[in-house]
Design a protein around this motif. Structure first.
Motif, short mmCIF file in Angstrom:
data_model
loop_
_atom_site.label_atom_id
_atom_site.label_comp_id
_atom_site.label_asym_id
_atom_site.label_seq_id
_atom_site.Cartn_x
_atom_site.Cartn_y
_atom_site.Cartn_z
N ALA A 59 -50.20 -24.18 -11.20
CA ALA A 59 -51.11 -24.86 -10.01
C ALA A 59 -51.53 -24.26 -9.29
CB ALA A 59 -50.12 -25.79 -9.89
N GLY A 60 -51.94 -23.09 -9.49
CA GLY A 60 -52.20 -22.65 -8.56
C GLY A 60 -51.13 -21.56 -7.22
N TYR A 61 -49.72 -21.71 -7.18
CA TYR A 61 -48.70 -21.12 -7.04
C TYR A 61 -48.26 -20.21 -6.82
CZ TYR A 61 -48.00 -25.79 -3.97
OH TYR A 61 -49.34 -26.08 -3.09
N GLN A 62 -48.25 -18.77 -6.23
CA GLN A 62 -47.39 -17.75 -6.67
C GLN A 62 -45.85 -17.54 -5.64
OE1 GLN A 62 -49.28 -15.18 -8.23
NE2 GLN A 62 -51.01 -16.05 -8.54
N PRO A 63 -45.45 -16.84 -6.73
CA PRO A 63 -43.84 -16.81 -6.24
C PRO A 63 -44.14 -15.84 -4.92
CG PRO A 63 -44.16 -16.22 -7.93
CD PRO A 63 -45.38 -16.56 -7.95
N THR A 64 -43.55 -15.91 -4.21
CA THR A 64 -43.27 -14.87 -2.85
C THR A 64 -41.00 -15.03 -2.68
OG1 THR A 64 -43.58 -14.43 -0.39
CG2 THR A 64 -43.19 -17.11 -1.07
N ARG A 65 -40.90 -13.25 -2.07
CA ARG A 65 -40.05 -13.44 -1.28
C ARG A 65 -39.57 -13.78 -0.42
NH1 ARG A 65 -38.42 -7.12 -1.38
NH2 ARG A 65 -39.23 -7.44 -3.25
N ASN A 66 -40.53 -14.11 0.31
CA ASN A 66 -40.72 -14.38 2.36
C ASN A 66 -40.92 -16.03 2.15
OD1 ASN A 66 -40.54 -14.12 4.78
ND2 ASN A 66 -42.36 -13.35 5.01
N MET A 67 -39.66 -17.01 2.30
CA MET A 67 -39.32 -18.17 2.75
C MET A 67 -40.72 -18.22 3.42
SD MET A 67 -36.12 -19.39 4.35
CE MET A 67 -35.06 -18.14 3.51
N GLU A 68 -40.99 -17.98 5.10
CA GLU A 68 -41.95 -17.90 6.20
C GLU A 68 -43.45 -17.55 5.58
OE1 GLU A 68 -40.80 -14.66 9.39
OE2 GLU A 68 -38.13 -15.67 8.98
N ILE A 69 -43.64 -17.44 4.87
CA ILE A 69 -45.20 -17.26 4.56
C ILE A 69 -45.18 -18.30 3.47
CG2 ILE A 69 -45.20 -14.76 4.52
CD1 ILE A 69 -46.14 -14.75 2.15
N ALA A 70 -43.91 -19.49 2.71
CA ALA A 70 -44.07 -20.23 1.53
C ALA A 70 -44.41 -21.54 2.10
CB ALA A 70 -42.85 -20.30 1.45
N ASP A 71 -45.72 -21.83 1.42
CA ASP A 71 -46.48 -23.71 1.33
C ASP A 71 -44.68 -24.48 1.37
OD1 ASP A 71 -48.90 -22.88 2.31
OD2 ASP A 71 -48.36 -21.39 1.44
N LEU A 72 -44.29 -24.15 0.10
CA LEU A 72 -42.91 -25.06 -0.58
C LEU A 72 -41.66 -23.38 -1.08
CD1 LEU A 72 -42.71 -27.28 -2.74
CD2 LEU A 72 -43.52 -26.40 -4.55
N ILE A 73 -41.10 -24.60 0.08
CA ILE A 73 -39.47 -23.97 0.04
C ILE A 73 -38.76 -25.05 -1.49
CG2 ILE A 73 -37.44 -23.48 0.50
CD1 ILE A 73 -39.08 -22.88 3.77
N LEU A 74 -38.25 -24.29 -2.49
CA LEU A 74 -37.34 -25.06 -3.53
C LEU A 74 -36.35 -23.99 -3.28
CD1 LEU A 74 -39.97 -25.66 -6.08
CD2 LEU A 74 -39.40 -26.82 -4.69
N ILE A 75 -34.93 -25.32 -3.81
CA ILE A 75 -33.96 -24.94 -3.87
C ILE A 75 -33.02 -25.70 -5.43
CG2 ILE A 75 -32.50 -26.45 -2.49
CD1 ILE A 75 -31.12 -24.64 -1.59
N ASN A 76 -33.48 -24.83 -6.13
CA ASN A 76 -32.67 -25.30 -7.48
C ASN A 76 -31.23 -25.47 -7.40
OD1 ASN A 76 -31.92 -26.10 -10.12
ND2 ASN A 76 -33.30 -24.72 -10.98
N THR A 77 -30.90 -26.45 -7.40
CA THR A 77 -28.87 -26.59 -6.98
C THR A 77 -27.93 -26.85 -8.42
OG1 THR A 77 -29.60 -29.34 -7.04
CG2 THR A 77 -29.86 -27.83 -4.81
N CYS A 78 -27.13 -27.24 -7.80
CA CYS A 78 -25.61 -27.37 -8.54
C CYS A 78 -24.79 -28.58 -8.21
CB CYS A 78 -25.18 -26.09 -8.92
SG CYS A 78 -23.61 -26.08 -9.75
N SER A 79 -24.01 -29.08 -9.29
CA SER A 79 -23.66 -30.03 -8.76
C SER A 79 -21.58 -29.82 -9.06
CB SER A 79 -24.02 -31.56 -9.01
OG SER A 79 -24.85 -31.96 -7.74
N ILE A 80 -21.44 -29.17 -9.61
CA ILE A 80 -20.12 -28.50 -10.76
C ILE A 80 -19.48 -28.91 -9.22
CG2 ILE A 80 -18.68 -27.37 -11.81
CD1 ILE A 80 -20.95 -29.31 -13.43
N ARG A 81 -19.40 -27.93 -8.37
CA ARG A 81 -18.07 -27.89 -7.12
C ARG A 81 -18.61 -28.18 -6.16
NH1 ARG A 81 -15.68 -25.56 -11.62
NH2 ARG A 81 -17.88 -23.89 -11.63
N GLU A 82 -17.88 -29.19 -4.96
CA GLU A 82 -17.77 -29.30 -3.51
C GLU A 82 -18.80 -28.24 -3.02
OE1 GLU A 82 -16.17 -31.46 -0.33
OE2 GLU A 82 -14.90 -30.90 -1.36
#
Length: 478
Positions: A59-82
């Protein structure tokens, strides 16, 4: 002393006993849209993040290690433990600060928490623009486009068919030697303490042909080890529509083993009720199928196991362990153990300790019980073990496992193992690190002309509870 714990390797970075986090990245060109992604929880989440990266790349997005230049910030989450969920909430508040400093940045929650807490994220906390469940990643580009127009993008639909079999994951931030291959999704085991069936849906298996194609492609690109992933890999079952035949997990293991003798195969996770003699004999037959099984016990009490709906007894589990060692005496077994499940008595806690000693685990993932909303246990049972008792029992489990791991490794002193070099040791660039067939991390001094991806023989001279230390030798009998 060295302490290159094997759980820290590959594309996962173990942060504490309930969370794993890693950023996948490559830098794009100036003017490209960028996304930043963090992943927490099980290996399946990290595999899913590679699928997400592939979809966003198209879709035209490149990954980056710097969240401060990111147009999209994603977090892939877990619900196993509180604790894992608490960590995600803290990260979302950090992302929110970045978003306020850079208007137009979007924040999205992916994975198991997305499915379970969709309305809370969108309505109560108002920290996110996107909420996307594990089966809806193909819809990400459309949801992102909608969010750019001011809509809240939500898709947590659980599919009975989605396996992402046709998507080639981007192996970002990989060591280029080891990789994950997701062979199935979802879980039909309704363990009373577990939220996975509610967040990832029912079991469905990928085409065996697509798995073999992915393994072949990885080997041709220089990868030398693949880990076949599933919530319960042993229940893999794919119906071949062309021949009307069924491919089970033992069949699939054989097929992947035949890709190339130099391609190592691991798998995770096994449910004790489903790992068959056919699987064990297949493992024993092929040198490139690693002699290591992660076989979660959870509890050593038959009564507690029944409350957990694990569908086996203490005695049945012990018989399965005996069978593994009978067929593969050199196999290493690891486990998951839960301390302080509902109504667990001191005597039942002692039963768990005794099963651990009997199984002689090489290592274990150990936790105290954390009630998860929506599970059968949360609806039916009272979480009645005081926290201080849970913590004390957990510490006793840890205090048993740590010296057991040390003794397990001490028995390897003097032995010679075939080791796949994964890279330089974290402690010294003069040393290599790699794992043997039993999934134990081995550290040894560099010598000769070798590089990551090579197989070498290492004689073990020392051992800690987490690491084997040795020296390269000419062959297995040296």
């Amino acid at each position: 002393m060295y302490n290159d714990n094997p759980t820290l390797e590959g594309i996962t970075k173990h942060v504490d006993e309930t969370k794993q986090g890693e950023v996948f990245f490559t830098e794009g060109k100036k003017g490209d849209k960028h996304f930043y992604i963090e992943s927490y929880g099980c290996q399946m989440n990290f595999s899913d993040s590679e699928i997400v990266a592939s979809i966003l790349g198209e879709a035209g997005y490149q990954p980056t290690r710097n969240m401060e230049i990111a147009d999209l910030i994603l977090i892939n989450t877990c619900s196993i433990r509180e604790k894992a969920e608490d960590t995600v909430r803290k990260r979302l508040r950090i992302f929110d600060k970045v978003k306020r400093q850079r208007p137009g940045t979007m924040v999205g929650v992916l994975g198991c928490m997305a499915e379970r807490l969709k309305s809370k994220f969108l309505e109560e906390e108002q920290l996110v623009d996107l909420v996307v469940g594990p089966d809806a990643y193909r819809d990400l580009p459309n949801l992102v486009a909608g969010a750019e127009e001011g809509d809240k993008g939500v898709n947590v639909f659980l599919s009975r068919e989605e396996t992402y079999a046709d998507i080639s994951p981007l192996r970002l931030n990989s060591n280029g030697i080891t990789a994950f291959i997701s062979i199935m999704r979802g879980c039909d085991n309704m363990c009373s303490f577990c939220v996975v069936p509610f967040t990832r849906g029912r079991e469905r298996s990928r085409s065996a042909f697509s798995v073999i194609a992915e393994a072949t492609d990885l080997f041709e690109r220089g990868f030398r080890e693949v880990t076949l992933l599933g919530q319960n890999v042993d229940s893999y079952k794919w119906e071949n529509p062309e021949t009307n035949t069924t491919v089970n997990f033992a069949d699939l293991l054989k097929m992947v083993a035949h890709v190339h003798p130099d391609l190592r195969i691991r798998f995770s996770t096994s449910h004790p009720k489903d790992i068959t003699d056919d699987v064990l004999h297949t493992m024993a037959k092929y040198e490139n199928i690693c002699k290591y099984i992660h076989l979660p016990v959870q509890s050593g009490s038959s009564r507690v196991l029944e409350l957990m709906n694990r569908t086996y007894t203490r005695e049945w589990y012990m018989d399965k362990v005996r069978r593994i060692y009978e067929i593969m005496p050199d196999c290493a077994i690891s486990s998951d153990v839960i301390a302080g499940f509902c109504t667990e008595t001191e005597e039942e806690h002692q039963e768990t300790l005794s099963v651990m000693e009997f199984a002689n685990y090489s290592m274990s993932y150990m936790f105290f019980y954390s009630e998860r909303p929506g599970t059968v246990a949360a609806r039916k049972y009272e979480d009645d073990i005081p926290l201080e008792v849970k913590k004390r029992r957990l510490q006793e489990i840890i205090d048993l496992q740590t010296p057991m791991s040390y003794r397990h490794n001490q028995k390897d002193i003097g032995k010679t193992f075939k080791v796949l070099i994964e890279g330089e040791s974290k402690r010294s660039d003069a040393d290599w690190k790699g794992r043997n067939s039993q999934n134990k991390m081995v550290v040894f001094a560099k010598q000769g002309v070798h590089s990551a991806g090579d197989y070498v023989y290492v004689k073990i001279n020392e051992a800690t509870s987490a690491t084997l230390i040795g020296e390269m030798v000419a062959g297995p009998g040296a």
